[in-house]
Motif scaffolding. Structure first.
Motif, PDB file in Angstrom:
ATOM      1  N   VAL A  28       9.812 -15.758  -1.907  1.00 38.21           N
ATOM      2  CA  VAL A  28       8.969 -16.080  -3.067  1.00 38.21           C
ATOM      3  C   VAL A  28       9.455 -17.361  -3.734  1.00 38.21           C
ATOM      4  CG1 VAL A  28       8.244 -15.298  -5.351  1.00 38.21           C
ATOM      5  CG2 VAL A  28       8.271 -13.684  -3.433  1.00 38.21           C
ATOM      6  N   LEU A  29      10.785 -17.503  -3.835  1.00 36.81           N
ATOM      7  CA  LEU A  29      11.343 -18.699  -4.454  1.00 36.81           C
ATOM      8  C   LEU A  29      10.949 -19.954  -3.675  1.00 36.81           C
ATOM      9  CD1 LEU A  29      13.149 -19.984  -6.618  1.00 36.81           C
ATOM     10  CD2 LEU A  29      15.113 -19.551  -5.097  1.00 36.81           C
ATOM     11  N   SER A  30      11.085 -19.878  -2.343  1.00 37.90           N
ATOM     12  CA  SER A  30      10.719 -21.039  -1.520  1.00 37.90           C
ATOM     13  C   SER A  30       9.228 -21.333  -1.626  1.00 37.90           C
ATOM     14  CB  SER A  30      11.108 -20.789  -0.059  1.00 37.90           C
ATOM     15  OG  SER A  30      10.320 -19.765   0.501  1.00 37.90           O
ATOM     16  N   ILE A  31       8.408 -20.256  -1.716  1.00 32.96           N
ATOM     17  CA  ILE A  31       6.956 -20.467  -1.858  1.00 32.96           C
ATOM     18  C   ILE A  31       6.635 -21.161  -3.182  1.00 32.96           C
ATOM     19  CG2 ILE A  31       4.769 -19.254  -2.140  1.00 32.96           C
ATOM     20  CD1 ILE A  31       5.747 -17.190  -0.107  1.00 32.96           C
ATOM     21  N   ILE A  32       7.289 -20.689  -4.252  1.00 34.37           N
ATOM     22  CA  ILE A  32       7.041 -21.301  -5.569  1.00 34.37           C
ATOM     23  C   ILE A  32       7.431 -22.781  -5.562  1.00 34.37           C
ATOM     24  CG2 ILE A  32       7.760 -21.280  -7.997  1.00 34.37           C
ATOM     25  CD1 ILE A  32       8.014 -18.230  -7.739  1.00 34.37           C
ATOM     26  N   VAL A  33       8.633 -23.069  -5.028  1.00 28.31           N
ATOM     27  CA  VAL A  33       9.078 -24.465  -4.984  1.00 28.31           C
ATOM     28  C   VAL A  33       8.115 -25.309  -4.166  1.00 28.31           C
ATOM     29  CG1 VAL A  33      10.920 -26.001  -4.185  1.00 28.31           C
ATOM     30  CG2 VAL A  33      11.495 -23.859  -5.367  1.00 28.31           C
ATOM     31  N   ASN A  34       7.725 -24.791  -3.004  1.00 32.54           N
ATOM     32  CA  ASN A  34       6.830 -25.547  -2.139  1.00 32.54           C
ATOM     33  C   ASN A  34       5.434 -25.690  -2.735  1.00 32.54           C
ATOM     34  OD1 ASN A  34       8.681 -26.197  -0.177  1.00 32.54           O
ATOM     35  ND2 ASN A  34       8.278 -24.349   1.058  1.00 32.54           N
ATOM     36  N   LEU A  35       5.010 -24.665  -3.494  1.00 33.42           N
ATOM     37  CA  LEU A  35       3.710 -24.792  -4.167  1.00 33.42           C
ATOM     38  C   LEU A  35       3.730 -25.934  -5.193  1.00 33.42           C
ATOM     39  CD1 LEU A  35       2.628 -21.052  -4.692  1.00 33.42           C
ATOM     40  CD2 LEU A  35       1.575 -22.755  -3.185  1.00 33.42           C
ATOM     41  N   VAL A  36       4.869 -26.057  -5.863  1.00 35.70           N
ATOM     42  CA  VAL A  36       4.994 -27.179  -6.805  1.00 35.70           C
ATOM     43  C   VAL A  36       4.916 -28.501  -6.061  1.00 35.70           C
ATOM     44  CG1 VAL A  36       6.527 -28.328  -8.455  1.00 35.70           C
ATOM     45  CG2 VAL A  36       6.301 -25.824  -8.484  1.00 35.70           C
ATOM     46  N   PHE A  37       5.700 -28.575  -4.957  1.00 35.48           N
ATOM     47  CA  PHE A  37       5.640 -29.799  -4.150  1.00 35.48           C
ATOM     48  C   PHE A  37       4.228 -30.017  -3.608  1.00 35.48           C
ATOM     49  CE2 PHE A  37      10.390 -29.203  -3.204  1.00 35.48           C
ATOM     50  CZ  PHE A  37      10.749 -30.035  -4.244  1.00 35.48           C
ATOM     51  N   PHE A  38       3.604 -28.931  -3.172  1.00 39.20           N
ATOM     52  CA  PHE A  38       2.257 -29.031  -2.605  1.00 39.20           C
ATOM     53  C   PHE A  38       1.257 -29.576  -3.633  1.00 39.20           C
ATOM     54  CE2 PHE A  38      -1.886 -26.949  -1.759  1.00 39.20           C
ATOM     55  CZ  PHE A  38      -2.195 -27.604  -0.579  1.00 39.20           C
ATOM     56  N   ALA A  39       1.426 -29.071  -4.867  1.00 34.71           N
ATOM     57  CA  ALA A  39       0.502 -29.541  -5.934  1.00 34.71           C
ATOM     58  C   ALA A  39       0.688 -31.031  -6.202  1.00 34.71           C
ATOM     59  CB  ALA A  39       0.745 -28.729  -7.202  1.00 34.71           C
ATOM     60  N   LEU A  40       1.966 -31.449  -6.227  1.00 33.09           N
ATOM     61  CA  LEU A  40       2.231 -32.866  -6.479  1.00 33.09           C
ATOM     62  C   LEU A  40       1.724 -33.739  -5.339  1.00 33.09           C
ATOM     63  CD1 LEU A  40       5.825 -32.547  -7.959  1.00 33.09           C
ATOM     64  CD2 LEU A  40       3.711 -32.984  -9.220  1.00 33.09           C
ATOM     65  N   VAL A  41       1.984 -33.270  -4.104  1.00 35.42           N
ATOM     66  CA  VAL A  41       1.538 -34.040  -2.933  1.00 35.42           C
ATOM     67  C   VAL A  41       0.021 -34.042  -2.870  1.00 35.42           C
ATOM     68  CG1 VAL A  41       1.559 -34.126  -0.421  1.00 35.42           C
ATOM     69  CG2 VAL A  41       3.670 -33.675  -1.668  1.00 35.42           C
ATOM     70  N   LEU A  42      -0.580 -32.894  -3.206  1.00 37.76           N
ATOM     71  CA  LEU A  42      -2.040 -32.793  -3.164  1.00 37.76           C
ATOM     72  C   LEU A  42      -2.681 -33.787  -4.137  1.00 37.76           C
ATOM     73  CD1 LEU A  42      -4.351 -31.233  -1.844  1.00 37.76           C
ATOM     74  CD2 LEU A  42      -4.238 -29.599  -3.737  1.00 37.76           C
ATOM     75  N   LYS A  43      -2.004 -33.982  -5.248  1.00 39.74           N
ATOM     76  CA  LYS A  43      -2.521 -34.959  -6.226  1.00 39.74           C
ATOM     77  C   LYS A  43      -2.525 -36.363  -5.648  1.00 39.74           C
ATOM     78  CE  LYS A  43      -1.658 -36.696 -10.883  1.00 39.74           C
ATOM     79  NZ  LYS A  43      -0.770 -36.638 -12.080  1.00 39.74           N
ATOM     80  N   VAL A  44      -1.456 -36.670  -4.903  1.00 39.83           N
ATOM     81  CA  VAL A  44      -1.385 -37.983  -4.266  1.00 39.83           C
ATOM     82  C   VAL A  44      -2.467 -38.110  -3.211  1.00 39.83           C
ATOM     83  CG1 VAL A  44       0.047 -39.515  -2.859  1.00 39.83           C
ATOM     84  CG2 VAL A  44       1.063 -38.220  -4.750  1.00 39.83           C
TER      85      VAL A  44
END
Length: 1454
Positions: free
Chosen positions: A1302-1318
């Motif tokens: 769950v921790l890795s998913i949360i961290v990656n979701l944050v990264f995913f959101a930032l990358v998705l914005k780019v």
């Protein structure tokens, strides 16, 4: 023969050329001539001294024929005889015949018969080599025998030593035929033989006794040879042949000259070549006519008394009485000094003079007696006088010391003089050479050998000559005392007055001079007592009253008793001595007199007898139908099932046609049979068969209308059965049960019922319904089934009467009531019912409330009563009533367990056992446990207590360990009879495999009736002993640990796990406690711990309260798992992912221009870890089976390693996804300042280092050994039950796997959101809006897959909605099982740099220019890898935003 030349008128000498003359015959001139008066004489011309030189009257061995050795005259010979015969016994050495007559007679002829010898025989006393003289020799050739030898016979070739003397074997008068084979002459004495002399018989002497035939010489010559077979020669004489000397162990053949022929009067001498010693006798092996036998022998001894001191001796001489011959036999000499001549076994010896005799050297005589007073030893030449102080013995053999008190003052005395003759005080000196006077204080000994001191107890002064006794009460302790001493007070002189002794046992002395006996029978006095003491109760004075001893076993003495009394009948002293009172004998015994004395002891009741009460004097015989088959019975019981009462001590086996009922053999009722003996139930006849009462086989029913054809010939029950067999019906019958007997339930068709009032319940009476129910649809058969709302049984009223008001129950009455309750419950004919339990529970409650302590006997009886109740029929339609009754029984049982006097000891029966545990406050008591061994879970009689889980033979079956050292009470029951629950069922009977199959079948039916995926709660079964444990009030945090072995072993996962309708179902154990408010078994508050792969190891129940506990068993659905389609889809996608990952790694690694970039390195590491994780997950189905049939066994060491490896590698994958996300963030979002030195070392340390902590911590923290009273059970909380992975739903699963995920998913979701914005902000002016959108969507999906955000689906799979779970399962499988394929798609297929590398590698595309900033970056993930030809290994580091590719319109970095 010669003729005279003229008549002979006086004497005529005739010479002859024969020299061995043995016969001379004179013939007259006519037959009328008278030859009377003629004499014949032989003479020698040579060697005048030769034998035969003078054979005239008196010296010649010759004689006339009429027997006169002197002359032949007319007085002998008849007138008219015309001849005269002159014969010699042996051939004579004569060569001259002298014929004389007193008157001239006419002599016509002279016949001389003889033999011509070349030599003449030597005379006696001489010998020569030939035995004869030489006719031509002028000298004497026969030599005289030397000194020491002799020869008594003429013509011999030897002289024999003088020691050999003649033994004559015959008297010389033999005239009969001798069979030499039968002739043996025994030497007496036996000895040494030198030679033999054999004399043949004269033929004329023999003729008178000869066999038939002519025997005189006037007859035909040799005619006797014809009548005497084997004789030779004309003279009928047999030569000597084969004589033998018998030795000790063999014989010596001597034979005779084979050329010689014995003639009449012939003598033969046979000299042995060597002297033969130890000869027994002489025998001959051939027959001959024997006149005389002479044997010359000597005793086998060294000495002889025969000698010769002259030459030419013809006979030996004999030495005098006291001398013997010397070694040469030439003279006599005497024996040495101290010896004399004597005989021993016929032998001459020099014998030692005996002791007391002597023989001097110069004495020519035998041994002489020594003079009186002198002695000698054997073989002495002189005697010696006895010294002073001794005397001669009397036989002159030794000198004896003088007797005690006697002396000899001079030598050579034969008697000693007594010293008493000199005075009363004289005694003999030690050497007996004189007498002396004793000093004062001494007296001579009785034998006057010395002086002795007066003994203790006596004295002597100078006035007396004897020792005198001390007067009473004086004594003298020393020898030779001149005076006596007074005894101290309390003592008296001993018998010999040598000392003072205490008064004897049982007596005392105060101021008196004598000891007085104790007068009271209870008193005793030790030796030397000044007064008497009294024995305590339970004891009495011993035989000498010196001390007290305990009363014997079976006897007692109270305070007022004068002696030990015998216990009254029914009482004993428990095999103890010294009792002040007797106690009652226990039940099952009676009293009997102890062998050897009069006390009473308890003995077991004999078989057939019992005693129900303590203190029973005589056992009572059991009455029908009860028996006592063994000794020591406190009650009578019914015969065992299958047998019936015969006598009070025996049961007979019920024969075929009967069954056992209430202890008796009874006939089977109508339509029931027993085909074998020893049956407890009758078997109902099969369909279309019936039977009368008491039958062993059934009869076939009449068909097709038995009610018409059988009514007149059979009982109504028989034809009714036959009717019922044709269609579902129940025949008329009587139903017997625990609630009474219900007679004549009528015949009825299926579906009908008969309702009756319960027999023993009060108004309003509940009902008993008897329904005719179809029991088998296929066979169309029905059975009368009773349904009881009844409560009371025939015994209930009697049991209720025992519950008297509390105030009336005394502790003494408790045992009586308990025993009565036991009798009522154990003797119930049809068993016990729920009403009996109700009444008994009231009785037990009353007893428990009325008593502070319940005795052991009462406890045992109550346990036995409840045991009978638990085995009864407790089914009733009134469930609520049963629940309340059971609750009351259990609560009251706990009271008894708390109040019993029996502590730390089991009181047990077949169905129930209780134990009261005393509180233990000693060191370590908080860890103390109690364990029990139970070989048979259906029989608590076999329950034994062990210590801390240890048993001599097997592991405990039950163990209890509390977290405190408080006392507790324990009640154990074999089943759940007192714990009714609607949710529990009766465990199927049978073998384990059959039971498992039935449990699965029941669950399969339940699952088939359900819809959707919801779990089905199956029926539970109580599968262990029920433990009712009461520890009282406990502090918060109380934990009670129990170890219980289930009754039915479900086996490992190969047996207890099964898939049903795409569901995984497992038969599992469950720790539960009984909630008596809900009347259900519940498991909240109890943790169940056991190894599902080793269920035989037992179950640990860790509970936070104390109540009724049991291990339940149920078949239930476990983790849903995946259906077959999902499993197949998962395998296919995983296989594709594995291939994609291998291809990705294999295609990127050779591309040196790409693989050196930071992104490529991270992607390769991520791909490798994902490949390993996918491989481990993929091959798990081949290595590990949920039924434990795989290569790697569940819960094994290999499974532990596999679990930890999977746990670790998936965490590594999660770490690489975080690193991927972080790298994207640096590359696409932060852009500036993204430089990280030694980034791969740091990334690898982070990815592989951090996850290693989780599996190690998980295994060691969540795998534990739980110990209960010494029994260990391993709790595998880390691993799943049916696979080698973490156990779902546990703390370690959520904390160590699900949490990091769950921790890795949360961290990656944050990264995913930032990358998705780019991604959304990236624009390409060359693309349409639609193409731009599709391009952004592709980039978003790729990032999501690469970052592992698809695992978030697994988080929502715990949502309980069944439909949603299946949908999420499919979505989870598709997204995550295909992750490797997406990696291949985005890292290789959609990566222009990788594609261009391989196209250029194979010459399919021209290499792009090296210079420029915009070339080939449109779809290149690793675009800035070629940003500078001189720095192709540079990291993603940009000096300004303008350099970042994502900011450019033509960039497609993702």
């Amino acid at each position: 023969m010669f003729m005279p030349s003229s008549n002979i008128d006086d004497e005529s000498t005739t010479t002859s050329n024969v020299h061995g003359i043995f016969k001379v015959v004179l013939y007259g001139s006519s037959e009328s001539s008278d030859m009377a008066g003629w004499t014949v004489k032989l003479g020698l011309l040579h060697f005048a001294n030769a034998y035969g030189s003078d054979n005239s009257a008196g010296s010649s061995p010759c004689k006339s024929e009429d027997g006169d050795p002197t002359t032949a005259d007319a007085s002998v010979v008849s007138s008219g005889t015309n001849s005269f015969t002159f014969t010699c016994d042996g051939n004579q050495a004569a060569d001259k015949v002298i014929i004389k007559t007193s008157d001239y007679k006419d002599l016509a002829e002279v016949v001389v018969a003889g033999e011509v010898w070349s030599q003449y025989p030597c005379p006696a006393g001489k010998s020569s080599p030939t035995g004869s003289f030489s006719l031509t020799s002028e000298g004497d050739s026969c030599s005289p025998c030397a000194q020491g030898t002799y020869q008594n016979l003429p013509g011999q070739k030897f002289c024999r030593p003088s020691k050999f003397v003649q033994q004559t074997a015959t008297d010389g008068e033999y005239s009969t035929y001798i069979d030499a084979g039968k002739f043996t002459y025994a030497l007496d004495p036996q000895g040494t033989v030198h030679d033999l002399v054999v004399y043949n018989i004269n033929f004329d002497d023999y003729s008178s006794n000869a066999p038939d035939g002519p025997t005189d010489e006037t007859a035909a010559v040799g005619s006797c040879a014809g009548t005497l077979a084997g004789y030779q020669g004309v003279d009928c004489v047999k030569k000597i042949f084969e004589a033998a000397v018998l030795l000790d162990s063999s014989s010596y053949n001597i034979g005779a000259d084979s050329d010689s022929t014995s003639r009449r009067d012939q003598t033969y001498t046979v000299k042995l070549p060597t002297e033969q010693e130890n000869v027994q006798g002489v025998s001959f092996s051939q027959a001959f006519i024997l006149s005389e036998l002479e044997v010359y022998s000597a005793p086998t001894s060294t000495l002889t008394e025969m000698y010769n001191d002259e030459m030419g001796a013809t006979a030996p001489k004999k030495c005098g009485d006291n001398s013997f011959a010397n070694n040469e036999f030439t003279a006599c000499e005497m024996c040495p000094v101290g010896q004399e001549k004597g005989l021993q076994s016929g032998n001459i010896l020099c014998i030692d003079c005996a002791a007391g005799k002597y023989r001097a050297a110069d004495f020519d005589g035998g041994c002489q007696d020594c003079a009186a007073g002198s002695i000698s030893t054997a073989k002495s030449g002189s005697c010696t006088q006895c010294k002073p102080g001794t005397k001669e013995k009397g036989d002159r053999t030794e000198c004896l010391p003088c007797e005690a008190g006697r002396v000899t003052e001079i030598a050579g005395q034969t008697n000693c003089e007594p010293c008493s003759d000199k005075g009363d005080l004289y005694y003999a000196k030690p050497d007996n050479t004189g007498c002396e006077v004793c000093s004062e204080g001494d007296v001579p000994t009785d034998d006057r050998s010395s002086c002795k001191k007066c003994p203790p107890g006596q004295y002597r002064d100078s006035s007396v000559t004897v020792c005198t006794d001390c007067p009473t009460p004086k004594f003298s302790a020393l020898h030779g005392s001149p005076t006596c001493t007074d005894c101290p007070a309390g003592q008296i002189p001993i018998t010999g007055r040598t000392a003072c002794e205490p008064c004897p046992a049982g007596e005392y002395r105060d101021t008196e001079t004598t000891c007085q006996p104790c007068s009271d029978a209870r008193d005793y006095a030790a030796p030397g007592s000044s007064s008497c003491s009294r024995c305590p109760v339970g004891e009495f004075p011993n035989s000498d009253k010196s001390a007290c001893e305990p009363c014997p076993v079976g006897m007692f003495r109270g305070d007022g008793d004068m002696k030990c009394e015998i216990c009254q009948a029914g009482y004993h002293t428990d095999q103890k001595t010294g009792q002040e009172q007797c106690i009652k004998c226990p039940k099952g015994t009676e009293t009997a007199t102890i062998s050897g004395h009069f006390g009473l002891e308890c003995v077991d009741c004999s078989v057939g007898f019992h005693s129900a009460e303590d203190g029973t004097a005589v056992c009572v015989e059991c009455q029908s139908p009860n028996v006592a088959l063994t000794t020591r019975q406190s009650s009578c019981v019914l015969c065992e099932p299958g047998t019936g009462w015969a006598t009070s001590s025996t049961c007979n086996i019920c024969p075929a046609g009967q069954r056992s009922k209430d202890g008796l053999c009874v006939d089977c009722t109508f339509n029931e049979i027993t085909s074998q003996e020893k049956q407890t139930e009758c078997t109902r006849c099969e369909k279309h068969y019936h039977s009368p009462e008491g039958q062993s086989s059934c009869l076939k029913c009449d068909e097709p209308e038995p009610e018409k054809t059988m009514t007149s010939t059979t009982n109504e029950l028989q034809w009714q059965k036959c009717v019922a067999d044709l269609g579902p019906a129940c025949e008329k019958q009587t139903v017997e049960g625990v609630y009474g007997t219900y007679e004549d339930i009528p015949f009825m068709r299926a579906g009908n019922e008969e309702v009756r009032d319960c027999n023993f319940d009060p108004d309003p009476k509940p009902k008993a319904r008897f329904k005719c129910e179809i029991v088998d649809e296929e066979s169309d058969s029905a059975e009368l089934v009773p349904h009881y709302d009844c409560i009371k049984t025939p015994n209930t009223g009697q049991i209720e009467s025992l519950a008297q008001p509390q105030g009336e129950i005394t502790p003494e009455k408790t045992e009586e009531i308990a025993n009565t309750l036991k009798s009522l419950t154990s003797s119930a004919g049809a068993g016990n019912g729920i009403g009996d339990v109700d009444a008994a529970a009231d009785v037990i409650g009353v007893l428990a409330d009325a008593s502070t302590d319940v005795s052991e006997a009462a406890t045992e009886n109550l346990v036995s009563a409840v045991n009978s109740l638990a085995g009864g029929n407790l089914e009733t339609e009134d469930v609520a009533k049963k629940e309340q009754i059971s609750k009351k029984m259990v609560n009251n049982l706990k009271k008894i367990a708390q109040k019993t006097q029996v502590t730390n000891k089991l009181v047990k029966s077949a169905n129930i056992a209780i134990m009261k545990v005393q509180p233990d406050t000693s060191a370590g008591a908080e860890n103390k446990g109690y364990s029990f061994v139970l070989p048979d879970p259906t029989d608590l009689n076999k329950l034994d207590q062990s210590s801390d889980g240890e048993s001599d033979s097997q592991q405990p079956s039950i163990a209890i360990q509390s977290s405190s050292a408080a006392g507790m009470s324990v009640v154990l029951l074999t089943g759940d009879a007192f714990f009714p629950s609607a949710a529990t069922g009766k465990l199927p009977a049978g073998q384990p495999d059959a039971v498992t199959t039935e449990l699965f079948a029941d669950l399969e039916d339940d699952l088939a009736a359900e819809h959707g995926n919801a779990s089905v709660e199956a029926v539970k079964y109580v599968n262990s002993v029920v433990l009712e444990i009461d520890i009282g009030e406990q502090e918060p945090g109380f934990v009670l640990n129990l170890y219980i072995k289930p009754n039915f072993q479900v086996g490992d996962t190969s047996q207890n796990l099964k898939r049903i309708n795409d569901k995984r179902v497992q038969i599992r154990y469950m720790c539960a406690w009984y909630d008596d408010t809900k009347f259900e078994w519940v498991n909240n508050g109890c943790e169940t711990i056991y190894d599902s792969n080793e269920p035989a190891g037992g179950v640990v129940c860790s509970c936070s309260h104390n109540t009724s506990f049991a291990v339940l068993m149920a078949a239930e659905e476990i983790s849903p798992g995946y259906i077959a389609v999902q499993s197949m889809l998962s395998r296919v996608l995983l296989a594709g992912s594995i291939v994609g990952l291998i291809a990705t790694i294999g295609l990127i690694l050779p591309a040196s221009a790409i693989v050196t970039t930071r992104s490529a390195k991270v992607n390769i590491c991520f791909s490798i870890s994902l490949l390993i994780a996918s491989l481990l997950f993929f091959i798990q189905d081949f290595l590990i089976k949920d039924d434990n049939s795989g290569i790697i066994k569940l819960k094994s060491t290999g499974c532990i390693v596999y679990t930890m490896l999977q746990h670790y590698i998936w965490l590594v994958v999660f770490m690489w996804t975080i690193i991927e996300g972080f790298l994207m963030y640096l590359s696409l979002v932060q852009v500036f300042g993204s430089h990280i030195s030694n980034y791969m070392i740091k990334f690898n340390a982070l990815a592989y280092g951090v996850p290693i902590v989780f599996p190690l911590a998980g295994y060691f923290a969540f795998t534990r050994k739980i110990t209960v009273a010494g029994v260990e059970v391993v709790d595998h909380q880390y691993m799943a039950e049916t696979m080698c992975f973490l156990k779902p739903g546990t703390i370690n699963f959520y904390a160590l796997f699900f949490g990091p995920l769950v921790l890795s998913i949360i961290v990656n979701l944050v990264f995913f959101a930032l990358v998705l914005k780019v991604i959304r902000g990236s624009k390409n002016s060359n693309l349409s809006d639609k193409e731009q959108l599709l391009r952004q969507l592709k980039a978003a999906v790729g990032v999501m897959v690469l970052l592992g955000t698809g695992w978030v689906i697994g988080v929502f799979m715990n949502i309980p909605a069944p439909g949603m779970q299946v949908t999420l399962q499919y979505l989870f499988i598709i997204v995550n099982a295909s992750q490797g394929m997406f990696v291949f798609l985005f890292y290789v297929v959609l990566n222009d740099a990788v594609k261009n590398f391989w196209l250029e590698k194979f010459g399919l595309k021209t290499a792009a220019p090296k210079s420029g900033t915009n070339t080939s970056t449109a779809t290149n993930v690793y675009a800035n890898a070629s940003a500078s030809g001189a720095n192709k290994d540079a990291e993603h580091t940009y000096s300004s935003a303008a350099e970042f590719p994502a900011k450019r319109d033509d960039n497609a970095n993702l």
